[in-house]
Scaffold this motif. Structure first.
Motif, PDB file in Angstrom:
ATOM      1  N   LYS A 135       2.603  -1.158 -18.887  1.00  0.00           N
ATOM      2  CA  LYS A 135       4.027  -1.279 -18.564  1.00  0.00           C
ATOM      3  C   LYS A 135       4.451  -2.755 -18.566  1.00  0.00           C
ATOM      4  CE  LYS A 135       3.859   2.907 -15.896  1.00  0.00           C
ATOM      5  NZ  LYS A 135       3.778   3.531 -14.608  1.00  0.00           N
ATOM      6  N   CYS A 136       3.541  -3.624 -18.188  1.00  0.00           N
ATOM      7  CA  CYS A 136       3.854  -5.056 -18.161  1.00  0.00           C
ATOM      8  C   CYS A 136       3.923  -5.639 -19.569  1.00  0.00           C
ATOM      9  CB  CYS A 136       2.789  -5.807 -17.373  1.00  0.00           C
ATOM     10  SG  CYS A 136       2.735  -5.401 -15.633  1.00  0.00           S
TER      11      CYS A 136
ATOM     12  N   LEU B 278       0.883  -1.168   0.000  1.00  0.00           N
ATOM     13  CA  LEU B 278       0.000   0.000   0.000  1.00  0.00           C
ATOM     14  C   LEU B 278       0.913   1.208   0.000  1.00  0.00           C
ATOM     15  CD1 LEU B 278      -2.568  -1.089   2.712  1.00  0.00           C
ATOM     16  CD2 LEU B 278      -2.857  -1.165   0.244  1.00  0.00           C
ATOM     17  N   LYS B 279       0.689   2.141  -0.911  1.00  0.00           N
ATOM     18  CA  LYS B 279       1.620   3.247  -1.062  1.00  0.00           C
ATOM     19  C   LYS B 279       0.919   4.472  -1.599  1.00  0.00           C
ATOM     20  CE  LYS B 279       2.500   2.838  -5.785  1.00  0.00           C
ATOM     21  NZ  LYS B 279       1.979   4.109  -6.166  1.00  0.00           N
ATOM     22  N   ALA B 280       1.620   5.584  -1.546  1.00  0.00           N
ATOM     23  CA  ALA B 280       1.121   6.820  -2.138  1.00  0.00           C
ATOM     24  C   ALA B 280       1.399   6.793  -3.637  1.00  0.00           C
ATOM     25  CB  ALA B 280       1.821   8.023  -1.503  1.00  0.00           C
TER      26      ALA B 280
ATOM     27  N   GLY C 230       6.545  -8.341 -11.351  1.00  0.00           N
ATOM     28  CA  GLY C 230       5.574  -9.327 -11.798  1.00  0.00           C
ATOM     29  C   GLY C 230       5.952  -9.995 -13.102  1.00  0.00           C
ATOM     30  N   VAL C 231       6.582  -9.253 -13.997  1.00  0.00           N
ATOM     31  CA  VAL C 231       6.923  -9.785 -15.316  1.00  0.00           C
ATOM     32  C   VAL C 231       8.130 -10.720 -15.257  1.00  0.00           C
ATOM     33  CG1 VAL C 231       7.731  -9.146 -17.614  1.00  0.00           C
ATOM     34  CG2 VAL C 231       5.860  -7.882 -16.561  1.00  0.00           C
TER      35      VAL C 231
ATOM     36  N   PHE D 178       6.644   3.262  -7.873  1.00  0.00           N
ATOM     37  CA  PHE D 178       6.439   1.856  -7.557  1.00  0.00           C
ATOM     38  C   PHE D 178       5.699   1.115  -8.660  1.00  0.00           C
ATOM     39  CE2 PHE D 178       7.855   2.948  -3.378  1.00  0.00           C
ATOM     40  CZ  PHE D 178       8.323   1.768  -2.837  1.00  0.00           C
ATOM     41  N   SER D 179       4.929   1.797  -9.509  1.00  0.00           N
ATOM     42  CA  SER D 179       4.219   1.070 -10.564  1.00  0.00           C
ATOM     43  C   SER D 179       5.212   0.442 -11.537  1.00  0.00           C
ATOM     44  CB  SER D 179       3.238   1.982 -11.294  1.00  0.00           C
ATOM     45  OG  SER D 179       3.899   3.057 -11.917  1.00  0.00           O
ATOM     46  N   GLU D 180       6.283   1.146 -11.868  1.00  0.00           N
ATOM     47  CA  GLU D 180       7.310   0.566 -12.722  1.00  0.00           C
ATOM     48  C   GLU D 180       7.988  -0.610 -12.026  1.00  0.00           C
ATOM     49  OE1 GLU D 180       6.990   3.810 -12.213  1.00  0.00           O
ATOM     50  OE2 GLU D 180       6.701   4.684 -14.200  1.00  0.00           O
TER      51      GLU D 180
END
Length: 83
Positions: free
Chosen positions: A81-82, A38-40, A53-54, A45-47
């Motif tokens: 991005k994925c 959980l983050k702002a 995950g990839v 962090f999305s990258e």
């Protein structure tokens, strides 16, 4: 910078909490545990999560990864991005 003008292209900054988070992920992998974040917004962090995950999806047979968001408007850019 005016609202809606986008972001400047620059090298990403690396913060101590991001470094700590990578150690947390590594520990979870070693212990075979799941991880949650959980983050702002706007911290990069999305990258990082796209890559986390990839990579195992490509290198580990039968690996599954779940990305979720409260809105498709937030989820679709991450999935882009994925792919």
């Amino acid at each position: 910078m005016a609202a809606g003008s986008g972001r400047l292209e620059a090298f990403p900054s690396f913060h101590a909490k991001q470094y700590e988070f990578f150690h947390y992920i590594e520990l979870c992998e070693v212990l075979k545990k799941d991880a949650i974040l959980l983050k702002a917004r706007g911290l990069g962090f999305s990258e990082m999560m796209a890559v986390l995950g990839v990579r195992p999806y490509i290198t580990t047979r039968n690996f599954r990864c779940l990305y979720t968001a409260f809105s498709d408007l937030k989820l679709d850019p991450l999935l882009d991005k994925c792919w």
